[in-house]
Scaffold this motif. Structure first.
Motif, PDB file in Angstrom:
ATOM      1  N   ASP A  22       0.842  -1.190   0.000  1.00 16.87           N
ATOM      2  CA  ASP A  22       0.000   0.000   0.000  1.00 16.87           C
ATOM      3  C   ASP A  22       0.881   1.246   0.000  1.00 16.87           C
ATOM      4  O   ASP A  22       1.458   1.618   1.024  1.00 16.87           O
ATOM      5  CB  ASP A  22      -0.908  -0.021   1.244  1.00 16.87           C
ATOM      6  CG  ASP A  22      -1.404   1.373   1.615  1.00 16.87           C
ATOM      7  OD1 ASP A  22      -1.570   2.202   0.708  1.00 16.87           O
ATOM      8  OD2 ASP A  22      -1.629   1.607   2.824  1.00 16.87           O
ATOM      9  N   ALA A  23       0.973   1.874  -1.186  1.00 10.25           N
ATOM     10  CA  ALA A  23       1.704   3.141  -1.305  1.00 10.25           C
ATOM     11  C   ALA A  23       0.752   4.170  -1.912  1.00 10.25           C
ATOM     12  O   ALA A  23       1.129   4.971  -2.763  1.00 10.25           O
ATOM     13  CB  ALA A  23       2.943   2.947  -2.162  1.00 10.25           C
ATOM     14  N   MET A  24      -0.506   4.106  -1.470  1.00 10.46           N
ATOM     15  CA  MET A  24      -1.506   5.028  -2.038  1.00 10.46           C
ATOM     16  C   MET A  24      -1.360   6.406  -1.417  1.00 10.46           C
ATOM     17  O   MET A  24      -1.056   7.364  -2.099  1.00 10.46           O
ATOM     18  CB  MET A  24      -2.904   4.453  -1.817  1.00 10.46           C
ATOM     19  CG  MET A  24      -3.142   3.202  -2.669  1.00 10.46           C
ATOM     20  SD  MET A  24      -4.706   2.380  -2.330  1.00 10.46           S
ATOM     21  CE  MET A  24      -4.288   1.322  -0.971  1.00 10.46           C
ATOM     22  N   LEU A  25      -1.571   6.490  -0.110  1.00  7.28           N
ATOM     23  CA  LEU A  25      -1.361   7.759   0.591  1.00  7.28           C
ATOM     24  C   LEU A  25      -0.592   7.476   1.872  1.00  7.28           C
ATOM     25  O   LEU A  25      -0.764   6.426   2.493  1.00  7.28           O
ATOM     26  CB  LEU A  25      -2.702   8.397   0.987  1.00  7.28           C
ATOM     27  CG  LEU A  25      -3.720   8.736  -0.093  1.00  7.28           C
ATOM     28  CD1 LEU A  25      -4.915   9.427   0.549  1.00  7.28           C
ATOM     29  CD2 LEU A  25      -3.121   9.621  -1.155  1.00  7.28           C
ATOM     30  N   GLY A  26       0.205   8.452   2.270  1.00  2.00           N
ATOM     31  CA  GLY A  26       0.942   8.322   3.528  1.00  2.00           C
ATOM     32  C   GLY A  26       0.583   9.470   4.439  1.00  2.00           C
ATOM     33  O   GLY A  26      -0.602   9.722   4.700  1.00  2.00           O
ATOM     34  N   ALA A  33       1.851  -1.795   4.416  1.00  2.00           N
ATOM     35  CA  ALA A  33       1.736  -0.351   4.152  1.00  2.00           C
ATOM     36  C   ALA A  33       3.103   0.312   4.230  1.00  2.00           C
ATOM     37  O   ALA A  33       3.921  -0.007   5.090  1.00  2.00           O
ATOM     38  CB  ALA A  33       0.788   0.289   5.163  1.00  2.00           C
ATOM     39  N   VAL A  34       3.308   1.249   3.319  1.00  2.00           N
ATOM     40  CA  VAL A  34       4.539   2.041   3.311  1.00  2.00           C
ATOM     41  C   VAL A  34       4.301   3.304   4.149  1.00  2.00           C
ATOM     42  O   VAL A  34       3.398   4.084   3.858  1.00  2.00           O
ATOM     43  CB  VAL A  34       4.931   2.451   1.875  1.00  2.00           C
ATOM     44  CG1 VAL A  34       6.191   3.308   1.893  1.00  2.00           C
ATOM     45  CG2 VAL A  34       5.126   1.222   1.005  1.00  2.00           C
ATOM     46  N   ASP A  35       5.046   3.444   5.190  1.00  2.00           N
ATOM     47  CA  ASP A  35       5.065   4.597   6.097  1.00  2.00           C
ATOM     48  C   ASP A  35       3.796   4.740   6.932  1.00  2.00           C
ATOM     49  O   ASP A  35       3.864   4.737   8.167  1.00  2.00           O
ATOM     50  CB  ASP A  35       5.372   5.903   5.327  1.00  2.00           C
ATOM     51  CG  ASP A  35       5.808   7.010   6.267  1.00  2.00           C
ATOM     52  OD1 ASP A  35       6.413   6.682   7.314  1.00  2.00           O
ATOM     53  OD2 ASP A  35       5.568   8.195   5.977  1.00  2.00           O
TER      54      ASP A  35
HETATM   55  K   LIG Z   1       0.624   3.991   2.514  1.00  2.00           K
END
Ligand SMILES: [K+]
Ligand SMILES: NC(=O)C1=CN([C@@H]2O[C@H](COP(=O)(O)OP(=O)(O)OC[C@H]3O[C@@H](n4cnc5c(N)ncnc54)[C@H](OP(=O)(O)O)[C@@H]3O)[C@@H](O)[C@H]2O)[C@@H](O)CC1
Ligand SMILES: Nc1ncnc2c1ncn2[C@@H]1O[C@H](COP(=O)(O)OP(=O)(O)O)[C@@H](O)[C@H]1O
Length: 506
Positions: A131-135, A162-164
């Motif tokens: 998941d790099a949609m929104l951080g 999830a990323v970040d």
């Molecule tokens: K993310």
């Protein structure tokens, strides 16, 4: 480890870029490499058929694209899905898209744009989703097409990493709107405050964090009331014993605990106090507890109450270096009065737990009698009895900080990320412990440990931080050997020694 707000993180980011100096795109690359190094160890190529990276068009999406490229270099089969829901693309997103397009031209990566949930693919069972949609750039609750996509993804059985920040989670305030339900979250530099509250576990899953090389001097200079207790903090607190030390220098703790039918609490706390290193310990119990204490804990001395069943009076308070009161105490009237008398006559930090807190909850006027620097150790229910109901954990945390400041005490709110609030309004969240510790008597063990540490002249803040950390560490070691299910409070005491050994090696 300090926990920064999103605004502060952005400032740390900008400072690092300007002063290292490093180009923003290279900082993104470094962050993505950090993620990838962790990912390849956690999810070896052989265990997954394919990795699908779902990207937004901000810098979180930019990270996703860099990660897709780095994973392809490591031999993973990678597909990239770009959410085409906005025209706003960041420069670093565009640069990374260009780099991934080059791989696409070589047939190494598949890129697909998605504008609605109908265009989402059917993921295979062996596919892992990133998941790099929104951080941290989330600026409003998620609704509409993105919410539909998140619901779709949450229905899929695939593991989500999830990323970040998991898409949709507000890091510094309560989350509303749609969110991804990640199994794992890899946070850059430090965990976000929201990750430490139970209501977000559903979205965050297990989190890990690692440094992406943000400027440490800058981070140290930033004012934040939030810290995450990691081994570096604990290492600085822990004191080794002197070669010529003897029991006289490790203090004499008085534990006022136990009532008819609840003597086990006193036993657990006393044993924990001894295992935490106290020099001498005296337990004050009602007459019915005499034989059981003498038999169960031969190392302890026993002071007897005049009453057969409950605590009503204790003498010689000044002779003890530390006092802890409350485990298994009961809230009977005479016990209440005895506690009130004690609080008025004590003039040094005291540990208050369980029924001592329940009594205070019934008599809020007595809070002002609590000696400054004392340690209160409520679980959420006891916290509520003392200070009232709250809507969510952000609100509870505010209340905890406010009450710690108002009464000049340390409040340890126990739970999965036990939080120590100080009289200065600073919060330290614990990083050790596991759900196996949700078992009768775990809290009594913590109280014993705190009394043991205070007796050895750790100051209250040091005792709180070291205490919660070592308590959780004992739990983690115990769970590895005994399983979370079978872990008992007695195991926490028994594994405290191994926890200290581990601490010495940090
Ligand atoms: K993310
Ligand atoms: N220092 C660090 O830690 C580093 C951080 N880095 C990374 O940067 C990330 C932060 O990147 P970021 O600031 O570009 O924001 P990001 O999360 O990509 O989202 C922006 C987009 O979200 C959109 N948007 C917002 N709310 C929305 C909604 N409800 N529904 C729909 N859209 C919504 C908003 O759209 P708009 O408001 O323009 O319509 C905009 O397009 C951070 O998490 C980390 O991964 C690393 O690269 C390196 C160093
Ligand atoms: N899921 C969890 N993860 C980590 N620690 C936990 C978890 N559940 C409980 N604990 C710890 O176990 C202890 C339980 O304390 P408490 O509720 O007072 O138990 P008791 O009243 O039975 O002694 C606390 O220190 C808490 O932090």
């Amino acid at each position: 480890m300090k926990i920064l707000s999103t605004t502060q993180t952005r400032e740390a980011d900008a400072y690092t870029i300007a002063h290292e100096p490093i180009l923003s795109i290279d900082l993104m690359e470094r962050a993505s490499r950090t993620f990838t190094s962790w990912f390849v160890k956690k999810f070896p190529k052989s265990t997954f058929e394919m990795v699908s990276v779902i990207c937004g068009k901000g810098n979180n999406g930019g990270d996703g694209l860099a990660i897709a490229r780095l994973l392809e270099e490591r031999g993973y089969d990678v597909a990239v899905f770009i959410l085409n829901l906005t025209d706003n693309e960041t420069e670093d997103f565009k640069t990374n898209l260009e780099r991934v397009r080059q791989l696409q031209d070589l047939n190494k990566v598949v890129i697909k744009e998605v504008s609605s949930v109908e265009e989402m693919p059917v993921f295979g069972g062996d596919e892992i989703l990133i998941d790099a949609m929104l951080g941290s750039g989330l600026n409003r609750p998620i609704t509409g097409a993105l919410a539909d996509i998140l619901h779709f993804l949450n229905e899929c059985e695939n593991t989500v990493v999830a990323v970040d920040v998991p898409t949709g989670v507000f890091t510094d305030m309560p989350t509303v709107g749609a969110c991804i339900e990640a199994d794992y979250t890899f946070a850059f530099e430090f965990p976000k405050l929201a990750f430490l509250f139970p209501e977000n576990f559903h979205y965050v899953g297990d989190f890990v964090c690692a440094s992406i090389g943000l400027d440490q001097k800058y981070i140290a200079s930033v004012d934040s009331p939030y810290y995450y207790i990691t081994s570096d903090i604990v290492k600085r607190i822990y004191k080794r014993r002197d070669k010529f030390a003897h029991k006289g220098v490790f203090g004499h703790a008085l534990l006022i605990m136990g009532s008819y039918g609840k003597m086990g609490a006193a036993i657990l706390a006393t044993r924990a106090c001894l295992r935490a290193g106290v020099g001498l310990v005296t337990v004050h119990v009602p007459i019915c507890g005499y034989e059981v204490m003498q038999t169960a804990v031969p190392e302890a001395m026993v002071s007897l109450d005049e009453d057969r069943f409950i605590f009503t009076k204790v003498y010689d308070l000044p002779k003890y270096s530390t006092i802890a009161i409350g485990c298994g105490l009961s809230t009977k009237n005479r016990t209440r009065n005895a506690l009130c008398y004690m609080l008025k006559h004590l003039n040094r930090p005291t540990v208050l737990d369980a029924d001592a807190l329940n009594i205070l909850g019934q008599s809020p006027d007595w809070f002002e009698y609590i000696p400054k620097g004392s340690i209160l150790t409520p679980h959420p229910k006891e916290f509520e009895r003392m200070f009232g109901k709250v809507y969510d954990n952000f609100e509870r945390n505010e209340l905890q900080r406010r009450k710690a400041q108002e009464f000049g005490v340390y409040i340890i709110l126990k739970g999965a990320n036990t939080c120590v609030a100080t009289p200065e309004g600073v919060c330290y969240f614990n990083s050790t412990g596991n759900p196996g510790m949700g078992t009768a008597g775990s809290g009594d063990v913590l109280t014993g440990i705190l009394a043991g540490l205070l007796s050895q002249e750790y100051d209250p803040l040091e005792a709180c931080i070291l205490g919660v950390y070592i308590h959780g560490l004992a739990g983690d070691i115990a769970a590895e050997v005994e399983s979370e299910e079978s872990l008992t409070a007695g195991d926490l005491v028994n594994y405290l020694g191994k926890a200290f050994l581990k601490l010495r090696k940090l």
